[in-house]
Design an enzyme around this catalytic site. Structure first.
Site, PDB file in Angstrom:
ATOM      1  N   ASN A   9     -52.139 -46.758  76.013  1.00 24.27           N
ATOM      2  CA  ASN A   9     -51.982 -46.061  74.735  1.00 24.27           C
ATOM      3  C   ASN A   9     -52.431 -44.624  74.966  1.00 24.27           C
ATOM      4  O   ASN A   9     -53.624 -44.348  74.996  1.00 24.27           O
ATOM      5  CB  ASN A   9     -52.849 -46.752  73.669  1.00 24.27           C
ATOM      6  CG  ASN A   9     -52.888 -45.976  72.359  1.00 24.27           C
ATOM      7  OD1 ASN A   9     -52.113 -45.044  72.160  1.00 24.27           O
ATOM      8  ND2 ASN A   9     -53.796 -46.354  71.475  1.00 24.27           N
ATOM      9  N   TRP A  10     -51.456 -43.740  75.143  1.00 26.63           N
ATOM     10  CA  TRP A  10     -51.788 -42.350  75.480  1.00 26.63           C
ATOM     11  C   TRP A  10     -52.422 -41.606  74.301  1.00 26.63           C
ATOM     12  O   TRP A  10     -52.963 -40.531  74.467  1.00 26.63           O
ATOM     13  CB  TRP A  10     -50.536 -41.599  75.908  1.00 26.63           C
ATOM     14  CG  TRP A  10     -50.000 -41.953  77.269  1.00 26.63           C
ATOM     15  CD1 TRP A  10     -50.379 -43.007  78.077  1.00 26.63           C
ATOM     16  CD2 TRP A  10     -48.993 -41.240  77.991  1.00 26.63           C
ATOM     17  NE1 TRP A  10     -49.666 -42.977  79.241  1.00 26.63           N
ATOM     18  CE2 TRP A  10     -48.805 -41.913  79.222  1.00 26.63           C
ATOM     19  CE3 TRP A  10     -48.228 -40.108  77.718  1.00 26.63           C
ATOM     20  CZ2 TRP A  10     -47.875 -41.469  80.171  1.00 26.63           C
ATOM     21  CZ3 TRP A  10     -47.300 -39.680  78.662  1.00 26.63           C
ATOM     22  CH2 TRP A  10     -47.135 -40.345  79.877  1.00 26.63           C
ATOM     23  N   LYS A  11     -52.282 -42.138  73.095  1.00 23.53           N
ATOM     24  CA  LYS A  11     -52.710 -41.429  71.887  1.00 23.53           C
ATOM     25  C   LYS A  11     -52.065 -40.034  71.864  1.00 23.53           C
ATOM     26  O   LYS A  11     -50.960 -39.878  72.366  1.00 23.53           O
ATOM     27  CB  LYS A  11     -54.236 -41.369  71.818  1.00 23.53           C
ATOM     28  CG  LYS A  11     -54.847 -42.767  72.007  1.00 23.53           C
ATOM     29  CD  LYS A  11     -56.261 -42.864  71.587  1.00 23.53           C
ATOM     30  CE  LYS A  11     -56.727 -44.310  71.781  1.00 23.53           C
ATOM     31  NZ  LYS A  11     -58.082 -44.541  71.326  1.00 23.53           N
ATOM     32  N   HIS A  95     -53.042 -49.595  64.596  1.00 27.50           N
ATOM     33  CA  HIS A  95     -54.203 -49.184  65.398  1.00 27.50           C
ATOM     34  C   HIS A  95     -55.313 -48.724  64.453  1.00 27.50           C
ATOM     35  O   HIS A  95     -55.029 -48.142  63.400  1.00 27.50           O
ATOM     36  CB  HIS A  95     -53.795 -48.053  66.351  1.00 27.50           C
ATOM     37  CG  HIS A  95     -54.862 -47.722  67.346  1.00 27.50           C
ATOM     38  ND1 HIS A  95     -55.934 -46.933  67.017  1.00 27.50           N
ATOM     39  CD2 HIS A  95     -55.042 -48.114  68.629  1.00 27.50           C
ATOM     40  CE1 HIS A  95     -56.733 -46.837  68.088  1.00 27.50           C
ATOM     41  NE2 HIS A  95     -56.205 -47.535  69.074  1.00 27.50           N
ATOM     42  N   GLU A  97     -57.187 -46.278  64.476  1.00 25.00           N
ATOM     43  CA  GLU A  97     -57.145 -44.848  64.129  1.00 25.00           C
ATOM     44  C   GLU A  97     -56.134 -44.594  63.015  1.00 25.00           C
ATOM     45  O   GLU A  97     -56.345 -43.732  62.160  1.00 25.00           O
ATOM     46  CB  GLU A  97     -56.836 -44.022  65.398  1.00 25.00           C
ATOM     47  CG  GLU A  97     -58.055 -43.965  66.320  1.00 25.00           C
ATOM     48  CD  GLU A  97     -57.746 -43.796  67.795  1.00 25.00           C
ATOM     49  OE1 GLU A  97     -56.616 -43.441  68.163  1.00 25.00           O
ATOM     50  OE2 GLU A  97     -58.674 -44.044  68.608  1.00 25.00           O
ATOM     51  N   GLU A 167     -59.235 -55.074  69.054  1.00 28.77           N
ATOM     52  CA  GLU A 167     -59.871 -53.815  69.426  1.00 28.77           C
ATOM     53  C   GLU A 167     -61.046 -53.534  68.493  1.00 28.77           C
ATOM     54  O   GLU A 167     -60.858 -52.955  67.410  1.00 28.77           O
ATOM     55  CB  GLU A 167     -58.870 -52.660  69.315  1.00 28.77           C
ATOM     56  CG  GLU A 167     -57.683 -52.769  70.238  1.00 28.77           C
ATOM     57  CD  GLU A 167     -57.142 -51.405  70.605  1.00 28.77           C
ATOM     58  OE1 GLU A 167     -57.124 -51.077  71.777  1.00 28.77           O
ATOM     59  OE2 GLU A 167     -56.772 -50.646  69.693  1.00 28.77           O
ATOM     60  N   GLY A 173     -62.952 -45.776  72.722  1.00 28.33           N
ATOM     61  CA  GLY A 173     -63.256 -44.404  73.121  1.00 28.33           C
ATOM     62  C   GLY A 173     -64.735 -44.095  73.189  1.00 28.33           C
ATOM     63  O   GLY A 173     -65.141 -42.937  73.281  1.00 28.33           O
ATOM     64  N   SER A 212     -62.452 -49.330  75.521  1.00 25.97           N
ATOM     65  CA  SER A 212     -63.178 -48.928  76.732  1.00 25.97           C
ATOM     66  C   SER A 212     -62.963 -49.860  77.916  1.00 25.97           C
ATOM     67  O   SER A 212     -63.899 -50.129  78.672  1.00 25.97           O
ATOM     68  CB  SER A 212     -64.670 -48.741  76.429  1.00 25.97           C
ATOM     69  OG  SER A 212     -64.850 -47.724  75.456  1.00 25.97           O
ATOM     70  N   GLY A 233     -56.758 -47.086  76.381  1.00 24.09           N
ATOM     71  CA  GLY A 233     -56.661 -45.708  75.895  1.00 24.09           C
ATOM     72  C   GLY A 233     -56.970 -44.726  77.006  1.00 24.09           C
ATOM     73  O   GLY A 233     -56.133 -44.449  77.865  1.00 24.09           O
TER      74      GLY A 233
HETATM   75  P1  PGA Z   1     -60.046 -46.672  74.808  1.00 22.48           P
HETATM   76  O1  PGA Z   1     -58.964 -46.843  73.650  1.00 22.48           O
HETATM   77  O2  PGA Z   1     -59.568 -47.488  75.988  1.00 22.48           O
HETATM   78  O3  PGA Z   1     -60.063 -45.198  75.110  1.00 22.48           O
HETATM   79  O4  PGA Z   1     -61.335 -47.175  74.277  1.00 22.48           O
HETATM   80  C1  PGA Z   1     -58.327 -48.082  73.397  1.00 22.48           C
HETATM   81  C2  PGA Z   1     -57.389 -47.960  72.233  1.00 22.48           C
HETATM   82  O5  PGA Z   1     -57.707 -47.253  71.267  1.00 22.48           O
HETATM   83  O6  PGA Z   1     -56.309 -48.573  72.227  1.00 22.48           O
END
Ligand code: PGA
Length: 251
Positions: A9-11, A95, A97, A167, A173, A212, A233
């Protein structure tokens, strides 16, 4: 036996030039890997780039969101059919976010889930609790509510053509990964809950862990019986890290 799946997931990261090296490195790095599936979910403007660089290889691509509507006067939105135009396989749905920053309710998430499936995309439905929710002991209730929004709307059979990603918001993150045992406990809960509706759907459901996941902890997470891979991520932006995580998913 369920196949493992690793999805990047590049965001909102990337630029044309940087993506080129990343896509090429990932595509070459996982070319020889067998027994697992791999994908990257890139920002919308880079879908064409992902398509042209990944087609013919063993890395699929997808988007990180979509509109619940098929088309219309929805300025700034992207429809599922547009993702199909770029041969996407997956769309991340709900997600944390998007839920937290863009007000996506369980109801909207369920509508987006359905829109993805109707277009032939595989939705990756994200669920997970915040730190406050975990600390007050309502993790299972939160995850159950998020899943029920989809099951009540479209039936448990809808989950047969979907991926679910657990998640925990506190692990995203932050570098604070859920321990393999913590993650496994919630994954087992999700599978058992599905099994009450349909044992076969539950058994076949691909359940990713996200939050993470790094090259150093992927193998122990993926070794848990109900963890079928990861949604990655930060580490999906670094070729060597992402390839190492993909390698850890090989069976
Ligand atoms: P992260 O993000 O691996 O940077 O914790 C995971 C995600 O939000 O899908």
């Amino acid at each position: 036996m369920r196949r493992k799946l690793v999805v990047g997931n590049w965001k909102m990261f990337g630029r044309l030039m940087k993506n080129q090296a990343l896509l090429q490195g990932v595509s070459e790095g996982v070319r020889q890997l067998k027994g697992a599936d791999f994908a990257v979910c890139v920002p919308y403007p880079y879908l064409a780039q992902a398509q042209s660089m990944l087609q013919g290889g063993n890395v699929s691509w997808g988007a990180q969101n979509l509109s619940q509507f098929e088309e219309g006067a929805y300025t700034g939105e992207v429809a599922s059919g547009m993702l199909v135009d770029f041969a996407c396989s997956y769309a991340i749905i709900g997600h944390s976010e998007r839920r937290a920053l863009y007000g996506e309710s369980d109801e909207i998430v369920a509508q987006k889930f359905a829109a993805a499936q109707q277009a032939g995309l595989t939705p990756i439905l994200c669920v997970g609790e915040t730190l406050a929710e975990r600390e007050s002991g309502v993790t299972e209730a939160v995850v159950a509510r998020q899943l029920d929004a989809v099951i009540e709307g479209f039936g448990v059979a809808a989950l047969a053509r979907a991926v679910v990603a657990y998640e925990p918001v506190w692990a995203i993150g932050t570098g604070k990964t859920a321990s393999p045992e913590q993650a496994q406990a919630v994954h087992a809960f999700i599978r058992q809950r599905m099994a009450k509706h349909d044992a076969r759907v539950a058994e076949n459901l691909c359940l990713l862990y996200g939050g993470s996941v790094k090259a150093g902890n992927a193998a122990e997470l993926f070794a848990m019986p109900d963890i079928d891979g990861g949604l990655i991520g930060g580490a999906s932006l670094v070729v060597d890290d992402f390839v190492a995580i993909c390698r850890a998913a090989q069976q």
